[in-house]
Design a protein around this motif. Structure first.
Motif, short mmCIF file in Angstrom:
data_model
loop_
_atom_site.label_atom_id
_atom_site.label_comp_id
_atom_site.label_asym_id
_atom_site.label_seq_id
_atom_site.Cartn_x
_atom_site.Cartn_y
_atom_site.Cartn_z
N TYR A 106 1.43 6.71 12.93
CA TYR A 106 0.41 6.85 11.89
C TYR A 106 -0.93 7.17 12.56
CZ TYR A 106 2.94 4.81 7.84
OH TYR A 106 3.79 4.55 6.80
N GLN A 107 -1.90 7.56 11.74
CA GLN A 107 -3.21 7.93 12.30
C GLN A 107 -3.91 6.74 12.95
OE1 GLN A 107 -1.91 8.86 9.49
NE2 GLN A 107 -2.17 11.07 9.21
N THR A 108 -3.74 5.55 12.40
CA THR A 108 -4.29 4.32 12.99
C THR A 108 -3.37 3.16 12.61
OG1 THR A 108 -5.63 3.71 11.06
CG2 THR A 108 -6.69 5.10 12.73
N GLY A 109 -3.56 2.04 13.28
CA GLY A 109 -2.84 0.84 12.88
C GLY A 109 -3.27 0.39 11.49
N PHE A 110 -4.57 0.49 11.20
CA PHE A 110 -5.07 0.14 9.87
C PHE A 110 -4.36 0.97 8.81
CE2 PHE A 110 -8.81 -2.14 8.04
CZ PHE A 110 -8.62 -1.80 6.70
N ALA A 111 -4.14 2.25 9.13
CA ALA A 111 -3.51 3.15 8.16
C ALA A 111 -2.07 2.76 7.86
CB ALA A 111 -3.56 4.59 8.68
N VAL A 112 -1.38 2.14 8.82
CA VAL A 112 -0.01 1.67 8.54
C VAL A 112 -0.06 0.62 7.43
CG1 VAL A 112 2.10 0.67 9.46
CG2 VAL A 112 0.64 2.06 10.95
N ASN A 113 -0.87 -0.41 7.64
CA ASN A 113 -0.93 -1.51 6.68
C ASN A 113 -1.53 -1.08 5.34
OD1 ASN A 113 0.20 -3.32 8.50
ND2 ASN A 113 -1.78 -3.96 9.30
N ALA A 114 -2.62 -0.32 5.40
CA ALA A 114 -3.29 0.10 4.17
C ALA A 114 -2.47 1.12 3.39
CB ALA A 114 -4.66 0.67 4.49
N GLY A 115 -1.60 1.86 4.09
CA GLY A 115 -0.81 2.88 3.42
C GLY A 115 0.58 2.45 3.01
N LEU A 116 1.20 1.60 3.81
CA LEU A 116 2.59 1.23 3.56
C LEU A 116 2.72 0.00 2.66
CD1 LEU A 116 5.59 1.70 4.04
CD2 LEU A 116 5.39 0.37 6.16
N LEU A 117 1.92 -1.03 2.89
CA LEU A 117 2.06 -2.25 2.10
C LEU A 117 1.91 -2.01 0.59
CD1 LEU A 117 0.23 -4.78 4.45
CD2 LEU A 117 2.65 -4.84 3.80
N PRO A 118 1.04 -1.10 0.14
CA PRO A 118 0.97 -0.87 -1.30
C PRO A 118 2.24 -0.27 -1.90
CG PRO A 118 -1.03 -0.10 -0.23
CD PRO A 118 -0.04 -0.41 0.86
N GLN A 119 3.12 0.28 -1.06
CA GLN A 119 4.29 1.00 -1.56
C GLN A 119 5.58 0.18 -1.52
OE1 GLN A 119 3.56 3.82 -2.91
NE2 GLN A 119 1.46 3.78 -2.10
N LEU A 120 5.61 -0.90 -0.76
CA LEU A 120 6.88 -1.58 -0.51
C LEU A 120 7.35 -2.45 -1.67
CD1 LEU A 120 6.41 -2.68 3.23
CD2 LEU A 120 7.68 -0.70 2.34
N LEU A 121 6.41 -3.01 -2.42
CA LEU A 121 6.78 -3.91 -3.52
C LEU A 121 6.18 -3.42 -4.83
CD1 LEU A 121 6.37 -7.44 -1.86
CD2 LEU A 121 8.46 -6.10 -2.16
N GLU A 122 6.74 -3.93 -5.92
CA GLU A 122 6.32 -3.54 -7.26
C GLU A 122 5.89 -4.77 -8.05
OE1 GLU A 122 9.82 -1.68 -8.74
OE2 GLU A 122 9.62 0.11 -7.47
N ALA A 123 5.43 -4.55 -9.26
CA ALA A 123 5.11 -5.67 -10.15
C ALA A 123 6.37 -6.52 -10.32
CB ALA A 123 4.64 -5.14 -11.50
N GLY A 124 6.19 -7.82 -10.24
CA GLY A 124 7.33 -8.73 -10.29
C GLY A 124 7.82 -9.14 -8.92
N ASP A 125 7.23 -8.55 -7.86
CA ASP A 125 7.52 -8.91 -6.47
C ASP A 125 6.31 -9.65 -5.90
OD1 ASP A 125 9.89 -7.45 -6.77
OD2 ASP A 125 8.98 -5.62 -5.95
N VAL A 126 6.44 -10.15 -4.66
CA VAL A 126 5.33 -10.90 -4.08
C VAL A 126 5.30 -10.78 -2.55
CG1 VAL A 126 6.63 -13.09 -3.86
CG2 VAL A 126 4.12 -13.15 -4.12
N TYR A 127 4.09 -10.69 -2.03
CA TYR A 127 3.85 -10.82 -0.60
C TYR A 127 3.48 -12.27 -0.30
CZ TYR A 127 3.74 -5.77 0.10
OH TYR A 127 4.09 -4.45 0.18
N VAL A 128 4.02 -12.79 0.79
CA VAL A 128 3.66 -14.12 1.28
C VAL A 128 2.99 -13.91 2.64
CG1 VAL A 128 4.52 -16.36 2.03
CG2 VAL A 128 5.53 -15.25 0.02
N SER A 129 1.71 -14.22 2.72
CA SER A 129 0.88 -13.78 3.84
C SER A 129 0.18 -14.95 4.52
CB SER A 129 -0.17 -12.79 3.30
OG SER A 129 -1.02 -12.31 4.32
N ASP A 130 0.16 -14.93 5.86
CA ASP A 130 -0.58 -15.94 6.62
C ASP A 130 -2.07 -15.81 6.31
OD1 ASP A 130 -2.16 -16.91 9.10
OD2 ASP A 130 -0.14 -17.62 9.55
N GLU A 131 -2.76 -16.94 6.19
CA GLU A 131 -4.16 -16.92 5.79
C GLU A 131 -5.07 -16.24 6.80
OE1 GLU A 131 -6.37 -20.56 5.61
OE2 GLU A 131 -5.07 -21.55 7.07
N LEU A 132 -4.64 -16.11 8.05
CA LEU A 132 -5.48 -15.47 9.06
C LEU A 132 -5.01 -14.06 9.42
CD1 LEU A 132 -6.39 -18.34 11.55
CD2 LEU A 132 -7.60 -17.55 9.50
#
Length: 392
Positions: A106-132
């Protein structure tokens, strides 16, 4: 009269008064152990260049050869007309390096997260994320139609409680974690995270930007824990230990196919220059071929951390070449960074919003190019300035 931007001037002034602004320091040489910054030769403790590859002649040679073959710019997005054989070669090398079926840059590491995470799950799904987790993860999750739940940092009991609740309410779950947490330098408990994820039928996504070149004999956190075949989404960076530029993703072939066909950051951004692709590939090969470079990095890290603690500085939760000197208040951290620089040590203050208010620190990042003389001189300056400012 229409509104104007004067309110931003006031906001900036308030940030500056709190010590929460970021000075820009101009490098006048290549990034290296002793660069020239703002006219002063300094010991570099502020760079992600862990393996001292950013100025390696082998990367330079690969980049120059690529320029001679393909020119300077990519000419377009990779998805349109900017894709060359260099990208295929790089993607094959990523997969081999990370122990997966396929790889993608990808163009940057930021671009991986900002571009891919919005596409992996849909409404009715959930991300469980470390607070840091890194801000790019937070932004990527915010762009998703899925919900999100946050668990206490590296708290496996809280993660299990969160997964138990999520399993009752949501169809799909992805646990997202940094591999190495960039501000504190601690390592995710990936073995325990993976076990819990499997128990609660969740997928796992690991941001390994500060793990490549550092953990797992250089191959990252999944290699450290032997989980190359288990983690569903492995993302990382060429911009840190690899000394190059850009982000990477590794996983099953269908994951990669989905990623580049849906990530807007990949589809709608220009491909990075051919020289970068060639240099990135060469960097992965060097990390693979030279494990002694990684071992030497750890020897230098352990020495510096131990000596910094003996002076009286608190290094927090550091377990990696990210070695913070905890200070507390932002203005005190900024003053420490200023005095260090005046004495020839370039190490930046990390303040809000990068860390919580009251937890400002100097983030030292060790690289293998630092000599014993460099490290000892930096430690001497830390001791002198720390005593001067009543921090030790």
């Amino acid at each position: 009269m229409t509104q104007n931007t004067d309110y931003l001037r006031e906001k900036y002034r308030e940030m500056d008064d709190r010590g929460e602004t970021w000075p820009l320091n101009q490098l006048e040489t290549a990034t290296q152990a002793r660069p020239t910054v703002e006219g002063r030769e300094v010991i570099m403790l502020a760079s992600n260049n862990y393996l001292d590859l950013a100025n390696d002649p082998r990367l330079q040679e690969a980049a120059i050869d690529a320029i001679e073959r393909f020119g300077v710019g990519a000419g377009s997005d990779w998805s349109i007309a900017g894709y060359t054989i260099l990208q295929d070669e790089l993607h094959e090398t990523i997969a081999s390096f990370k122990g997966t079926e396929a790889g993608l840059s990808y163009q940057t590491g930021f671009a991986v997260n900002a571009g891919l995470l919005p596409q992996l799950l849909e409404a009715g799904d959930v991300y469980v994320s470390d607070e840091l987790n890194h801000g790019s993860i937070i932004d990527g999750i915010r762009l998703s139609p899925a919900d999100s739940l946050v668990y206490d940092h590296s708290d496996m009991a809280d993660l299990e409680d969160t997964l138990r609740t999520a399993r009752e309410e949501y169809e799909r779950i992805i646990v997202v974690t940094d591999g190495v947490f960039s501000m504190d330098g601690d390592v995710a408990k990936l073995d325990e995270i993976q076990t819990l994820a499997e128990e609660y039928d969740a997928m796992t996504y690991v941001d390994d930007c500060h793990g490549e070149g550092v953990l797992g004999e250089g191959h990252g956190i999944t290699a450290e824990f032997g989980l190359e075949d288990d983690v569903d989404f492995q993302m990382g960076s060429f911009s840190k230990a690899c000394g190059g530029f850009g982000g990477m993703l590794a996983g099953d072939q269908h994951v990669i196919d989905f990623a580049y066909n849906t990530s807007r950051t990949w589809l709608l951004s220009a491909g990075y220059p051919p020289a970068i692709a060639a240099a990135n590939k060469r960097a992965l090969e060097i990390v693979d071929d030279e494990p002694s470079r990684v071992r030497e990095l750890w020897e230098k890290r352990d020495y510096f951390a131990s000596e910094l603690e003996s002076i009286g500085f608190d290094t927090g939760n550091s377990e990696t070449p990210i070695v913070p000197a905890m200070v507390g208040e932002s203005t005190a951290a900024q003053k420490l960074a200023e005095r260090l620089f005046e004495e020839g040590v370039f190490a930046l203050a990390i303040v809000y919003p990068m860390v919580a208010r009251g937890k400002a620190r100097i983030r030292n990042q060790i690289n293998v190019g630092l000599t014993d003389e460099d490290l000892n001189e930096a430690l001497r300056v830390y001791e002198d300035v720390g005593r001067e400012l009543d921090l030790v």
